[in-house]
Design an enzyme around this catalytic site. Structure first.
Site, PDB file in Angstrom:
ATOM      1  N   ASN A   2       0.825  -1.203   0.000  1.00 26.30           N
ATOM      2  CA  ASN A   2       0.000   0.000   0.000  1.00 26.30           C
ATOM      3  C   ASN A   2       0.857   1.251   0.000  1.00 26.30           C
ATOM      4  OD1 ASN A   2      -0.323   1.786   2.649  1.00 26.30           O
ATOM      5  ND2 ASN A   2       0.211  -0.298   3.297  1.00 26.30           N
TER       6      ASN A   2
ATOM      7  N   MET B 120      -0.682   4.925   0.630  1.00 27.93           N
ATOM      8  CA  MET B 120      -1.858   5.785   0.811  1.00 27.93           C
ATOM      9  C   MET B 120      -1.487   7.266   0.680  1.00 27.93           C
ATOM     10  SD  MET B 120      -4.262   3.696   1.412  1.00 27.93           S
ATOM     11  CE  MET B 120      -4.385   1.949   1.706  1.00 27.93           C
TER      12      MET B 120
ATOM     13  N   ASN C  39       6.012   8.135  13.817  1.00 25.93           N
ATOM     14  CA  ASN C  39       6.191   7.474  12.527  1.00 25.93           C
ATOM     15  C   ASN C  39       7.500   7.976  11.915  1.00 25.93           C
ATOM     16  OD1 ASN C  39       6.193   6.585   9.894  1.00 25.93           O
ATOM     17  ND2 ASN C  39       4.010   6.925   9.550  1.00 25.93           N
TER      18      ASN C  39
ATOM     19  N   CYS D 107       7.493   5.406   7.580  1.00 22.80           N
ATOM     20  CA  CYS D 107       6.699   5.261   6.361  1.00 22.80           C
ATOM     21  C   CYS D 107       7.673   5.148   5.186  1.00 22.80           C
ATOM     22  CB  CYS D 107       5.779   6.469   6.173  1.00 22.80           C
ATOM     23  SG  CYS D 107       4.959   6.450   4.573  1.00 22.80           S
TER      24      CYS D 107
ATOM     25  N   GLY E 257       3.159  -9.260   9.883  1.00 23.08           N
ATOM     26  CA  GLY E 257       2.653 -10.554   9.419  1.00 23.08           C
ATOM     27  C   GLY E 257       2.072 -11.467  10.478  1.00 23.08           C
TER      28      GLY E 257
ATOM     29  N   GLY F  79      -2.060  -5.721  11.636  1.00 21.84           N
ATOM     30  CA  GLY F  79      -2.621  -4.857  10.600  1.00 21.84           C
ATOM     31  C   GLY F  79      -3.292  -5.654   9.509  1.00 21.84           C
TER      32      GLY F  79
HETATM   33  C1  DHB Z   1       1.628   4.682   4.595  1.00 18.20           C
HETATM   34  C2  DHB Z   1       2.296   4.975   5.750  1.00 18.20           C
HETATM   35  C3  DHB Z   1       3.089   3.998   6.360  1.00 18.20           C
HETATM   36  O1  DHB Z   1       3.768   4.225   7.518  1.00 18.20           O
HETATM   37  C4  DHB Z   1       3.190   2.752   5.791  1.00 18.20           C
HETATM   38  O2  DHB Z   1       3.941   1.828   6.380  1.00 18.20           O
HETATM   39  C5  DHB Z   1       2.522   2.469   4.634  1.00 18.20           C
HETATM   40  C6  DHB Z   1       1.747   3.441   4.042  1.00 18.20           C
HETATM   41  C7  DHB Z   1       0.806   5.686   3.873  1.00 18.20           C
HETATM   42  O3  DHB Z   1       0.003   6.438   4.440  1.00 18.20           O
HETATM   43  O4  DHB Z   1       0.935   5.751   2.675  1.00 18.20           O
END
Ligand code: DHB
Length: 304
Positions: A69, A71, A125, A128, A242, A263
Site C-alpha cells: 500500500n 496511501m 512514525n 513510512c 505478518g 494490521g
Molecule cells: C503509509 C504509511 C506507512 O507508515 C506505511 O507503512 C505504509 C503506508 C501511507 O500512508 O501511505
C-alpha cells in the site's frame, strides 16, 4: 486460563494485541469498534500538522502473502483529529496517537496536541517507506531519530514509542538511537518497501509506484529485526509484521516482543481478529506450559 495481560511502558493492556496504525484509524468510531471487539489498545492513523488528501487510487494491491500500500499519509490534520480521539477514548482502553512530521519542531507541536487530547502514549512514525521528507527518510538516520525522539520526550509526559523501518542496514543501530533519545519503547517493523507491476499496462500498479509491503510474507523479516533489537536495547519492543495466528504471536514474543501489533490480518478476520488471536495465543500458552504471555518475552535468546 493463561494470563494475557501485558504492561508496556506503564500501559496495561488486557491482551498483547494492538491495532496497528493505518488500519481502521482514520475515525474514532472505527478505533472504538476495534477496542470493543477486543483489541488491547489501538494506534491512530499517522496525523500531521495539516490535512492531506493522500495519493490517488490505486493505493493498495494484494500480492502473494500480503499487500502493498501507498496511501500517502491521508489524514484530516491534528486540529480536526481531536473529535476522533474523543470517540476512540469512549471504550476506556489505551489509545496511542501516531504522528508524523518533517522535523522535530513539527513533531513537538503534534505531540503536545495529541497529549492534550488524552491519548495514553505517542507513536512516532519514523518509518513510512515512501512519503517524501517524512517517515523512513528521517528514521533511516540514527542522528535524526535520536534528535526527534529527544525533542518529543522533552515536550510531553506520556510514553513515547518510536516505530522503526526495516529498510536499513542495521535496525539495531536505529533502535539504539531511539533509546538514547529517551524512547520508552520501539515498534518493529513498519512495512518493507515493495512494488508490483501491472503486466498489461506495463506500469506500476499503485499510483505512487512503490509502497509498503505487509502481511505474512514479511514475518521472518520482522522476527529477525525483533530478535536483533532485543539484543541491542533495554527498552520494550512492540513486535509486528505478518502476525495472523496465535503461533505467529508466540514467535514474536519468543524473539523478544513485549506486546504486538496487527494490521493486514484485520482485512481477513475483521471484527473477529482480536478474539481469534487472544484465543489462539491463550491455547498456545496452556499447551506449552507458559503461565503468561509476559513470561515468553525473549525466551528464544540465550543458552541451550
Ligand atoms: C503509509 C504509511 C506507512 O507508515 C506505511 O507503512 C505504509 C503506508 C501511507 O500512508 O501511505
Amino acid at each position: 486460563m493463561a494470563e494475557l495481560t501485558v504492561d508496556i511502558a506503564g500501559l496495561r493492556l488486557q491482551n498483547p494485541f494492538i491495532l496497528a496504525s493505518g488500519i481502521w484509524g482514520e475515525t474514532g468510531a472505527t478505533l472504538a469498534r476495534a477496542l470493543r471487539a477486543g483489541a488491547g489498545a489501538v494506534v491512530t492513523k499517522s496525523i500531521g500538522t495539516e490535512p492531506r488528501p493522500g495519493y490517488p487510487n490505486p493505493t493498495i494491491v494484494e500480492v502473494p502473502a500480503g499487500f502493498i500500500n501507498a496511501m500517502g499519509l491521508p489524514n484530516p490534520g491534528i486540529e480536526a483529529y481531536k473529535e476522533e480521539i474523543e470517540e476512540a477514548l469512549q471504550p476506556g482502553k489505551p489509545v496511542i496517537g501516531s504522528i508524523f512530521g518533517a522535523d522535530e519542531r513539527e513533531f513537538v507541536k503534534l505531540a503536545r496536541k495529541m497529549e492534550s487530547y488524552g491519548v495514553s502514549a505517542l507513536e512516532l512514525n519514523l518509518s513510512c517507506p515512501h512519503a517524501k521528507g517524512y517517515g523512513a527518510q528521517l528514521g533511516q538516520d540514527p542522528g535524526i531519530t535520536k534528535k526527534i525522539t529527544a525533542a518529543v520526550k522533552a515536550a510531553v509526559k506520556i510514553p513515547v514509542f518510536v516505530k522503526l523501518t526495516p529498510n536499513v542496514a542495521s535496525i539495531a543501530a536505529i533502535g539504539k538511537a531511539a533509546e538514547s533519545g529517551g524512547a520508552d519503547a520501539v515498534v518493529a517493523i513498519n512495512t518493507l518497501k515493495g512494488m508490483a507491476i501491472d503486466l498489461e499496462l506495463g506500469r506500476p500498479v499503485l499510483s505512487h509506484g512503490s509502497g509498503g509491503y505487509s502481511g505474512p510474507g514479511i514475518r521472518p523479516v520482522g522476527i529477525a529485526c525483533v530478535y536483533d533489537l532485543f539484543e541491542a536495547v533495554k527498552i520494550p519492543i512492540i513486535g509486528m509484521g505478518g502476525i495472523s495466528s496465535g503461533d505467529d504471536a508466540a514467535e514474536y514474543l519468543l524473539a523478544g516482543a513485549a506486546a504486538l501489533q496487527v494490521g493486514s490480518v484485520v482485512y481477513k478476520k475483521r471484527d473477529r481478529t482480536f478474539t481469534h488471536l487472544s484465543r489462539e495465543l491463550s491455547r498456545f500458552l496452556s499447551s506449552h506450559h507458559y503461565k503468561s504471555a509476559r513470561s515468553m518475552t525473549g525466551k528464544a535468546h540465550g543458552g541451550p
